[in-house]
Structure formats: structure tokens, C-alpha cells
Design an enzyme around this catalytic site. Sequence first.
Site, PDB file in Angstrom:
ATOM      1  N   HIS A 129       0.812  -1.233   0.000  1.00  0.00           N
ATOM      2  CA  HIS A 129       0.000   0.000   0.000  1.00  0.00           C
ATOM      3  C   HIS A 129       0.838   1.273   0.000  1.00  0.00           C
ATOM      4  O   HIS A 129       0.301   2.355  -0.212  1.00  0.00           O
ATOM      5  CB  HIS A 129      -0.920   0.034   1.231  1.00  0.00           C
ATOM      6  N   ASP A 166      -2.963 -10.878  -1.926  1.00  0.00           N
ATOM      7  CA  ASP A 166      -3.476 -10.269  -0.698  1.00  0.00           C
ATOM      8  C   ASP A 166      -4.915  -9.794  -0.981  1.00  0.00           C
ATOM      9  O   ASP A 166      -5.254  -9.504  -2.131  1.00  0.00           O
ATOM     10  CB  ASP A 166      -2.586  -9.079  -0.333  1.00  0.00           C
ATOM     11  N   HIS A 168      -6.309  -7.043  -0.127  1.00  0.00           N
ATOM     12  CA  HIS A 168      -6.413  -5.599  -0.362  1.00  0.00           C
ATOM     13  C   HIS A 168      -5.725  -5.234  -1.680  1.00  0.00           C
ATOM     14  O   HIS A 168      -4.775  -5.900  -2.080  1.00  0.00           O
ATOM     15  CB  HIS A 168      -5.756  -4.823   0.784  1.00  0.00           C
ATOM     16  N   ASP A 259      -4.545 -12.523   4.000  1.00  0.00           N
ATOM     17  CA  ASP A 259      -5.842 -12.044   4.487  1.00  0.00           C
ATOM     18  C   ASP A 259      -6.940 -12.402   3.484  1.00  0.00           C
ATOM     19  O   ASP A 259      -8.116 -12.140   3.700  1.00  0.00           O
ATOM     20  CB  ASP A 259      -5.812 -10.536   4.763  1.00  0.00           C
ATOM     21  N   TYR A 299      -4.216 -11.749   8.907  1.00  0.00           N
ATOM     22  CA  TYR A 299      -4.414 -11.276  10.273  1.00  0.00           C
ATOM     23  C   TYR A 299      -5.138 -12.258  11.182  1.00  0.00           C
ATOM     24  O   TYR A 299      -5.400 -11.952  12.320  1.00  0.00           O
ATOM     25  CB  TYR A 299      -5.110  -9.902  10.236  1.00  0.00           C
TER      26      TYR A 299
HETATM   27  C1  SS9 Z   1     -10.379   0.999   7.692  1.00  0.00           C
HETATM   28  C2  SS9 Z   1      -9.558  -0.267   7.879  1.00  0.00           C
HETATM   29  C3  SS9 Z   1      -8.277  -0.194   7.144  1.00  0.00           C
HETATM   30  C4  SS9 Z   1      -6.241  -1.338   6.644  1.00  0.00           C
HETATM   31  C5  SS9 Z   1      -5.777  -2.684   6.270  1.00  0.00           C
HETATM   32  C6  SS9 Z   1      -4.405  -2.733   5.677  1.00  0.00           C
HETATM   33  C7  SS9 Z   1      -4.029  -4.128   5.318  1.00  0.00           C
HETATM   34  C8  SS9 Z   1      -2.745  -4.260   4.670  1.00  0.00           C
HETATM   35  N1  SS9 Z   1     -10.165   1.986   8.675  1.00  0.00           N
HETATM   36  N2  SS9 Z   1      -7.560  -1.386   7.213  1.00  0.00           N
HETATM   37  S1  SS9 Z   1      -2.412  -5.842   3.969  1.00  0.00           S
HETATM   38 ZN    ZN Z   2      -4.047  -7.009   2.985  1.00  0.00          ZN
END
Ligand code: SS9
Ligand code: ZN
Length: 558
Positions: A129, A166, A168, A259, A299
Site C-alpha cells: 500500500h 493479498d 487488499h 488475508d 491477520y
Molecule cells: C479501515 C480499515 C483499514 C487497513 C488494512 C491494511 C491491510 C494491509 N479503517 N484497514 S495488507
Molecule cells: Zn491485505
Amino acid sequence: FYFGKTTSFDRQLFPACKIEVPERLTVSHETLVRTGLADRCVSVPVREATDAEILLAHSEEYLEAVKKTPYMSLEDLMEFTRQYGDVYFHPNIYHCAKLAAGAALQLVDSVMTGKVRNGMALVRPPGHHSMRSAANGFCVFNNVAIAAQYAKQKYGVQRVLIVDWDIHHGQGVQYCFEDDPSVLYFSWHRYEHQKFWPHLRDSDYDIVGKEKGAGFNINVPWNKVGMENGDYLSVFCHVLLPVAYEFCPDLVLVCAGFDSAIGDPEGEMCATPDVFAHLTHLLMNLAGGKLCAVLEGGYNLTSLVQSVCQTVQTLLGDPVPRPASLKSPCISALESLQCVRSAHKAYWSCLKHAGNHNRAFSRAFKGPEAGEEEEKDAEEKVWPEPPKRVTPPVCAALVLPDDVACPEGCECFSFSEDLDPLLASKLSDTSGFTQAVFGLLLPLGYEYDPGLVVLVRMPDSGVSDSLWQQLIGLLQSFALGHTLVVLQEEEKALIGLTASSLLGNPAASLKQLQAPLTEDTEAIEKLRHRLQADWKFLQTTGECSSITFEININIHRS
Ligand code: SS9
Ligand code: ZN
């Protein structure tokens, strides 16, 4: 491996993340040791990435700012953190982030120099990210983007495939390479028509890359939660693999976030940990086997650890588990599949015949509704532990004419011993061969779940050596890798490379594929349409298949 340690003292002082915790690494590592998998790996020492390496994917201003974080007061850290989204700066994180990126680079070095065949870097913080000048979503430096640039620069690698499984969207990776045709970025991600974090329009299927990079960015948005193994494998068969083979990478990097597995509080998907054995296996014959997986998310500790072990055991070459009782892809997954194939048909000859997507599928984004972002009490998911996988003492046995020497690593039987006759099915070669393999053979195999694969080579089949090796490698996705290859006596020259593939050595690259003949493509498409009423894994659209078929026939007649 690097284990950033957070003391309970730290946790009281610093705004810490509840799910991106050090145990993700300690428990993964303990399990790899306990199961004996760690023992079978070469461990590669970590190092810090240098400034010059970090600058391959980040701006100087950003690097200089992150450099100051170890000396900041708690207040300053909080202030610094507020500029970005969903990321937590601890005084140690700059050090950890340099080691995470450095670990990915060490792995690239080991794979590119041939010290190891492939590997996995278990690192924190994750990377996909983070953007040129911004931390985001637990990520500080973009480990995989840096690794791709580094491989291009240091080893002159011409094409890098990045597979981001992943859950996301790795928008940082997308932004880094969106106009770069030397890096093909594939990501699937929970999207829910933009209602899921990071809520970007840029994550949708029609964002395909820019300028020269058009076609080299593939987004598969999941618009529903609860996707299962069949949904993931279907996208691999009908989108990723055909395009990846046409792209013909020199190196494969995986943004290996888990995840996307069952039980994860972020992803809320239902794919079981053994699916990662298949995803890994299916990528292991690209780029001559040069594959580096770098940990991203994951996670739920149980699901994370099982998935990491499945991935590592597959990288070590053990047979993959049976893809038992796969369900057909769901309608929502088929809609996504259809949209992606249609969005990319102009760029990839393997998708040239994909149908057009139905506009009705794309729902307008309304914006996150009040309350929707609230954390739901995710009901506890339970799933059986993946069955133990065995490492066979002998990978391949050969029955050879008495005058042929047995290739190294194989068990040999004499020709004169009696064998039971077995049934075999015929596969003929065409220039649309890979299309037939990914569009028909693999999905049929996944749905049928055979207990044995018999591969018969007909004389003068015209199948090239590398195609033959690829076929053997891919068919080992089924039947616990139990594959019986039957060669004609006059094809003795093929024994060595056949044995090599049965032993699990990576197949030679197919080199840039020539475009398949139109009549072959059409014949395969017709067959796929005809069979998809009975074989749901052949479906690539969310529409009624009989209607699609009629339209196709009409086109042929006119
Ligand atoms: C919304 C939840 C954001 C971020 C997750 C990042 C995962 C990286 N506030 N969650 S793999
Ligand atoms: Zn992720």
C-alpha cells in the site's frame, strides 16, 4: 526473517495496531520449524535496504521524513502518522521497514544468482500500500515494488510479473508501474463496488494501466465477501495464467498476503489455506521457476500460519493437495471475471475472444454509507486443518527399454515387467495449445478432481519440448501429483526432459507465444461454450450460457 518486537511497554505508549502484530512472524516461523519445513529451506540473512534502493520506489522527501521518526517524541509521531491513512509509526518501524525491503532484495539476489530456486521472505511491515511519497495501510516502504525495480536494474530482467493475492488492492504497486510495460501487475481484492477500504475508483477492473503500460495492470475486484477456492482458481485459469504465459516473465514476485484466506477479519473470504498450494504451484513453471514470495497481510493467526506452510511446502516441491469438492464460481465472481476479460481483450491475444461485459453489472458507487464502516462482530469461522502432505521418497519412476540409461533422481523398472493396461485420453496439439490448457484442461481437471492423470504422447504430436514440460508441470496440480506419462518407444529423446518435469524441476519458458490461429481459438471457444452447461468451471461470464452460445453461432454464420 525479521521479527520486530513490541514490548507491552511500547504498546501502552504508542498507537499500536491490533491486528498487524509481531506474532504474525513469530508464530509462522515457529510452525515452519516445528513441522520440519524450515530445516529444508536455505535461510538467507537479511540486510537493510540502502537509501538508493528505497529511492527506486520512493521520493527523497518521503525517505528523509521517515528517517526522522526514530527520534520523534510520541506527540510528533502521532502528528506524522495523521498525514497518512491506517498506518502506525513506532520509533522502531524505520529500522524494520529497511529490513523488510532488504529481505526482499536478498531473496531476489539469491534467486537471480541461482543460489536458490525460489523462496519466501517473511517480513513486517508489509509494503504493497505504500506509495512514492506516502505510507498507507500498515506499509512504510513498498518491498515488492522496490524488489521489481532492483531486479530490472541489477540483473537486466526484462519482464517482471507481480501477483498480488493479498485481499487488499496494492495501489502502491499499481501507481509505481501503471505506465511501465515491463512490469505486469495483477491484483484481486475485496472491493464491494468501492465500499471497501481503500475505496479507490483506481481499483476497479477497467483501470488497465496508462500509455505504454496499458494492458499491464490487471485488477480483479471482488464485489462480495465469502469467495471460495473455486472463485480464486477460476480467475487463475481464465485470466491470470493465460495472460502471464503470454507475457512470459523472467521473474515472478508474489505479494503474498494471506488475508484472502478463511477466518481473516479484514478479507472475510472463505478460501481455505490449501488453495495457496495451488496458487503457488500454478506460478512455479513461469520464469523458469524463479519466484519470490514476500509476505504482505494475513491477520488471523491460525489461517495465516497454515497458509504460509502450504506456500512454503509447495515452493519446496512437495505434491499439492487434492482440490477436493470445489464449488462452481459464484455469480458475483463470474461477473468480475467477465468484466476483467472484456476490459483486457484489446491487449492480450489470449483474451481476444472474450465476450463483452454487460453494463448492468457495474453498479454506481454511492459512497460508504453511514455505519457501514463499523466493525462487525465477524462470526468465528472454523475449518479443518489442511491434511498432512507427504514428501515422496522417490518423485518419479520410469519404465524404460533396457538400453536406455535411467535419468538421475528417478527409480527405474525394466521394460519386460508386466504392467496393467490403463485408460488414457487424447490431447491433440494446436497453436492454441495454451488456450486449451488454461481454458479447458485445467478448469476441467479442477472440477473433475481425478485420482490419477495419464498423459499420452502421440508420435509426431508437434508439441515442443517446453510445452511438453509445461503440460506435465501443470497437470501435477491434480491427483496429488500422481501422473503417468506414456511415451512411444521412438521418442527416447524425450525421456530426460520428461523425467526432469516429473521430478518437479521448473519447465523451460515458452518464450513469447505467437498468436493462436483464429480457427483454433474459435474451435476451443465453441467447445468451451458447449461444455459449460455441464462443467461450471468453464464459465467465464455471469450471463445465461445458452444465450451467449446462440450469439456466437450467429456471428459465425454472418
Ligand atoms: C479501515 C480499515 C483499514 C487497513 C488494512 C491494511 C491491510 C494491509 N479503517 N484497514 S495488507
Ligand atoms: Zn491485505
